[in-house]
Design a protein around this motif. Structure first.
Motif, PDB file in Angstrom:
ATOM      1  N   ALA A  12      31.216  49.491  36.435  1.00  0.00           N
ATOM      2  CA  ALA A  12      30.560  49.533  37.744  1.00  0.00           C
ATOM      3  C   ALA A  12      31.393  50.195  38.837  1.00  0.00           C
ATOM      4  CB  ALA A  12      30.198  48.119  38.181  1.00  0.00           C
ATOM      5  N   LEU A  13      32.699  50.201  38.684  1.00  0.00           N
ATOM      6  CA  LEU A  13      33.558  50.725  39.749  1.00  0.00           C
ATOM      7  C   LEU A  13      34.230  52.040  39.340  1.00  0.00           C
ATOM      8  CD1 LEU A  13      35.421  47.476  40.907  1.00  0.00           C
ATOM      9  CD2 LEU A  13      33.466  48.587  42.007  1.00  0.00           C
ATOM     10  N   SER A  14      34.562  52.842  40.347  1.00  0.00           N
ATOM     11  CA  SER A  14      35.313  54.070  40.101  1.00  0.00           C
ATOM     12  C   SER A  14      36.754  53.710  39.718  1.00  0.00           C
ATOM     13  CB  SER A  14      35.323  54.950  41.351  1.00  0.00           C
ATOM     14  OG  SER A  14      36.125  54.348  42.367  1.00  0.00           O
ATOM     15  N   ILE A  15      37.431  54.644  39.098  1.00  0.00           N
ATOM     16  CA  ILE A  15      38.834  54.417  38.727  1.00  0.00           C
ATOM     17  C   ILE A  15      39.665  54.117  39.968  1.00  0.00           C
ATOM     18  CG2 ILE A  15      40.905  55.558  37.809  1.00  0.00           C
ATOM     19  CD1 ILE A  15      38.991  54.553  35.637  1.00  0.00           C
ATOM     20  N   ASN A  16      39.391  54.807  41.068  1.00  0.00           N
ATOM     21  CA  ASN A  16      40.136  54.555  42.296  1.00  0.00           C
ATOM     22  C   ASN A  16      39.880  53.138  42.817  1.00  0.00           C
ATOM     23  OD1 ASN A  16      41.929  55.589  44.422  1.00  0.00           O
ATOM     24  ND2 ASN A  16      40.160  55.214  45.726  1.00  0.00           N
ATOM     25  N   ASP A  17      38.636  52.678  42.763  1.00  0.00           N
ATOM     26  CA  ASP A  17      38.331  51.311  43.196  1.00  0.00           C
ATOM     27  C   ASP A  17      39.030  50.288  42.305  1.00  0.00           C
ATOM     28  OD1 ASP A  17      36.790  52.168  45.310  1.00  0.00           O
ATOM     29  OD2 ASP A  17      34.856  51.711  44.365  1.00  0.00           O
ATOM     30  N   ILE A  18      39.098  50.572  41.006  1.00  0.00           N
ATOM     31  CA  ILE A  18      39.791  49.668  40.086  1.00  0.00           C
ATOM     32  C   ILE A  18      41.277  49.617  40.429  1.00  0.00           C
ATOM     33  CG2 ILE A  18      40.448  49.265  37.677  1.00  0.00           C
ATOM     34  CD1 ILE A  18      37.711  50.573  36.928  1.00  0.00           C
ATOM     35  N   LYS A  19      41.855  50.780  40.732  1.00  0.00           N
ATOM     36  CA  LYS A  19      43.274  50.834  41.112  1.00  0.00           C
ATOM     37  C   LYS A  19      43.525  49.976  42.349  1.00  0.00           C
ATOM     38  CE  LYS A  19      46.903  53.984  42.569  1.00  0.00           C
ATOM     39  NZ  LYS A  19      47.280  55.376  42.831  1.00  0.00           N
ATOM     40  N   VAL A  20      42.682  50.125  43.361  1.00  0.00           N
ATOM     41  CA  VAL A  20      42.821  49.335  44.586  1.00  0.00           C
ATOM     42  C   VAL A  20      42.703  47.843  44.262  1.00  0.00           C
ATOM     43  CG1 VAL A  20      41.715  48.769  46.803  1.00  0.00           C
ATOM     44  CG2 VAL A  20      42.024  51.162  46.133  1.00  0.00           C
ATOM     45  N   THR A  21      41.727  47.501  43.423  1.00  0.00           N
ATOM     46  CA  THR A  21      41.487  46.106  43.075  1.00  0.00           C
ATOM     47  C   THR A  21      42.674  45.480  42.354  1.00  0.00           C
ATOM     48  OG1 THR A  21      39.102  46.535  42.934  1.00  0.00           O
ATOM     49  CG2 THR A  21      39.925  44.561  41.822  1.00  0.00           C
ATOM     50  N   LEU A  22      43.259  46.219  41.425  1.00  0.00           N
ATOM     51  CA  LEU A  22      44.327  45.662  40.585  1.00  0.00           C
ATOM     52  C   LEU A  22      45.740  45.918  41.114  1.00  0.00           C
ATOM     53  CD1 LEU A  22      42.929  46.496  37.028  1.00  0.00           C
ATOM     54  CD2 LEU A  22      42.727  44.355  38.332  1.00  0.00           C
ATOM     55  N   GLN A  23      45.862  46.693  42.170  1.00  0.00           N
ATOM     56  CA  GLN A  23      47.180  47.051  42.682  1.00  0.00           C
ATOM     57  C   GLN A  23      48.034  45.837  43.040  1.00  0.00           C
ATOM     58  OE1 GLN A  23      47.049  49.588  46.157  1.00  0.00           O
ATOM     59  NE2 GLN A  23      48.821  50.731  45.408  1.00  0.00           N
ATOM     60  N   GLY A  24      47.438  44.887  43.730  1.00  0.00           N
ATOM     61  CA  GLY A  24      48.178  43.682  44.112  1.00  0.00           C
ATOM     62  C   GLY A  24      48.617  42.865  42.905  1.00  0.00           C
ATOM     63  N   ILE A  25      47.763  42.792  41.893  1.00  0.00           N
ATOM     64  CA  ILE A  25      48.112  42.064  40.670  1.00  0.00           C
ATOM     65  C   ILE A  25      49.278  42.759  39.972  1.00  0.00           C
ATOM     66  CG2 ILE A  25      47.313  41.448  38.346  1.00  0.00           C
ATOM     67  CD1 ILE A  25      44.576  40.845  39.606  1.00  0.00           C
ATOM     68  N   ASN A  26      49.213  44.085  39.860  1.00  0.00           N
ATOM     69  CA  ASN A  26      50.316  44.827  39.244  1.00  0.00           C
ATOM     70  C   ASN A  26      51.636  44.576  39.974  1.00  0.00           C
ATOM     71  OD1 ASN A  26      49.596  46.650  36.901  1.00  0.00           O
ATOM     72  ND2 ASN A  26      47.928  47.145  38.290  1.00  0.00           N
ATOM     73  N   GLN A  27      51.584  44.584  41.300  1.00  0.00           N
ATOM     74  CA  GLN A  27      52.805  44.346  42.085  1.00  0.00           C
ATOM     75  C   GLN A  27      53.340  42.939  41.850  1.00  0.00           C
ATOM     76  OE1 GLN A  27      51.534  45.338  46.065  1.00  0.00           O
ATOM     77  NE2 GLN A  27      51.724  47.547  45.700  1.00  0.00           N
ATOM     78  N   LYS A  28      52.454  41.957  41.781  1.00  0.00           N
ATOM     79  CA  LYS A  28      52.882  40.580  41.552  1.00  0.00           C
ATOM     80  C   LYS A  28      53.488  40.415  40.154  1.00  0.00           C
ATOM     81  CE  LYS A  28      49.621  38.372  44.729  1.00  0.00           C
ATOM     82  NZ  LYS A  28      50.590  37.873  45.676  1.00  0.00           N
ATOM     83  N   ILE A  29      52.949  41.132  39.186  1.00  0.00           N
ATOM     84  CA  ILE A  29      53.512  41.078  37.825  1.00  0.00           C
ATOM     85  C   ILE A  29      54.921  41.653  37.822  1.00  0.00           C
ATOM     86  CG2 ILE A  29      53.316  41.999  35.476  1.00  0.00           C
ATOM     87  CD1 ILE A  29      50.237  41.896  35.888  1.00  0.00           C
ATOM     88  N   ILE A  30      55.081  42.801  38.450  1.00  0.00           N
ATOM     89  CA  ILE A  30      56.399  43.449  38.500  1.00  0.00           C
ATOM     90  C   ILE A  30      57.420  42.538  39.173  1.00  0.00           C
ATOM     91  CG2 ILE A  30      57.696  45.364  39.542  1.00  0.00           C
ATOM     92  CD1 ILE A  30      55.109  47.078  39.095  1.00  0.00           C
ATOM     93  N   LYS A  31      57.005  41.877  40.263  1.00  0.00           N
ATOM     94  CA  LYS A  31      57.902  40.985  41.005  1.00  0.00           C
ATOM     95  C   LYS A  31      57.994  39.593  40.391  1.00  0.00           C
ATOM     96  CE  LYS A  31      56.974  43.241  45.413  1.00  0.00           C
ATOM     97  NZ  LYS A  31      56.310  43.101  46.726  1.00  0.00           N
ATOM     98  N   GLU A  32      57.265  39.382  39.280  1.00  0.00           N
ATOM     99  CA  GLU A  32      57.215  38.085  38.606  1.00  0.00           C
ATOM    100  C   GLU A  32      56.776  36.975  39.550  1.00  0.00           C
ATOM    101  OE1 GLU A  32      60.892  37.446  36.519  1.00  0.00           O
ATOM    102  OE2 GLU A  32      60.671  39.301  35.384  1.00  0.00           O
ATOM    103  N   GLU A  33      55.758  37.287  40.358  1.00  0.00           N
ATOM    104  CA  GLU A  33      55.220  36.318  41.319  1.00  0.00           C
ATOM    105  C   GLU A  33      53.870  35.756  40.876  1.00  0.00           C
ATOM    106  OE1 GLU A  33      56.957  38.511  45.353  1.00  0.00           O
ATOM    107  OE2 GLU A  33      54.814  38.603  44.915  1.00  0.00           O
ATOM    108  N   MET A  34      53.464  36.063  39.655  1.00  0.00           N
ATOM    109  CA  MET A  34      52.124  35.663  39.246  1.00  0.00           C
ATOM    110  C   MET A  34      52.090  35.224  37.797  1.00  0.00           C
ATOM    111  SD  MET A  34      48.709  37.952  39.411  1.00  0.00           S
ATOM    112  CE  MET A  34      47.124  37.209  39.170  1.00  0.00           C
ATOM    113  N   GLU A  35      51.335  34.167  37.548  1.00  0.00           N
ATOM    114  CA  GLU A  35      51.062  33.703  36.193  1.00  0.00           C
ATOM    115  C   GLU A  35      49.717  34.308  35.808  1.00  0.00           C
ATOM    116  OE1 GLU A  35      50.933  32.391  32.624  1.00  0.00           O
ATOM    117  OE2 GLU A  35      52.753  32.105  33.810  1.00  0.00           O
ATOM    118  N   LEU A  36      49.742  35.448  35.140  1.00  0.00           N
ATOM    119  CA  LEU A  36      48.529  36.192  34.826  1.00  0.00           C
ATOM    120  C   LEU A  36      47.624  35.427  33.866  1.00  0.00           C
ATOM    121  CD1 LEU A  36      47.046  38.798  35.474  1.00  0.00           C
ATOM    122  CD2 LEU A  36      48.236  39.897  33.576  1.00  0.00           C
ATOM    123  N   ASP A  37      48.194  34.629  32.973  1.00  0.00           N
ATOM    124  CA  ASP A  37      47.385  33.856  32.021  1.00  0.00           C
ATOM    125  C   ASP A  37      46.380  32.957  32.748  1.00  0.00           C
ATOM    126  OD1 ASP A  37      49.121  35.029  30.218  1.00  0.00           O
ATOM    127  OD2 ASP A  37      49.488  33.175  29.110  1.00  0.00           O
TER     128      ASP A  37
END
Length: 196
Positions: free
Chosen positions: A91-116
């Protein structure tokens, strides 16, 4: 539209990559592709369609939809993100997906999120969505049948199908537009924080 329930059963709506199906070891690209093909094969419209390809994965990495990989291997977190991307790209463009997941990616890199935990919540919602969808489809079939006039009864099966397709596409567009507005709000929030 007597076959609507058969159609729904063939869609693989319940297909999802469960946490216990994701190996605890990092996987090479070919292993990731095979896992996704096996898991989501029922969701493909045509047998020739690919669920995931090397090009797609490389584009996700280059486009920063997933955080950087190490030693040409993909972690559990990468697989979770790719599962989310697989669903979002319907449903979303690749750019919209990037915007949506950007914060999650940053939190993973900084180990600030339990993705499970987040992914478990996502899977719970998708299961509920499928149940809600099945109920909603039945209501839509009834609504479409009620809209067919006496004059149209001779062409009823075809006209019912066209009305159903139109109704479903319209609902899809309504949901997509709300999702896009929420993506835009993420962008607006980021801009506001930058200017503070």
């Amino acid at each position: 539209m007597e076959n609507i329930n058969q159609i729904i059963e063939q869609l693989g709506l319940e297909a999802s990559l469960a946490l216990d199906e994701i190996p605890q070891i990092d996987l090479y690209m070919d292993q990731v592709i095979q896992l996704f093909e096996n898991k989501f094969t029922d969701t493909k419209r045509n047998d020739d369609d690919k669920v995931l390809t090397k090009t797609m994965i490389n584009n996700y990495a280059k486009g920063k939809l997933i955080f950087p990989i190490h030693n040409k291997k993909y972690s559990k977190e990468h697989l979770i993100l790719m599962s989310l991307i697989y669903q979002l790209k319907g449903a979303l463009s690749i750019n919209d997906i990037k915007v949506t997941l950007q914060g999650i990616n940053q939190k993973i890199i900084k180990e600030e999120m339990e993705l499970d935990s987040f992914y478990t919540s996502y899977l719970n919602l998708t299961r509920q969505n499928v149940e809600d969808f099945k109920v909603d489809i039945e209501e839509r079939v009834k609504d479409v049948r009620e809209e067919i006039t006496e004059d149209e009864k001779g062409n009823s099966p075809y006209l019912e199908q066209v009305l159903m397709i139109s109704s479903l596409v319209h609902m899809s567009n309504l949901y997509r537009k709300v999702a896009e507005k929420l993506v835009d709000d993420i962008t607006v929030e980021k801009e506001a924080k930058r200017h503070k």
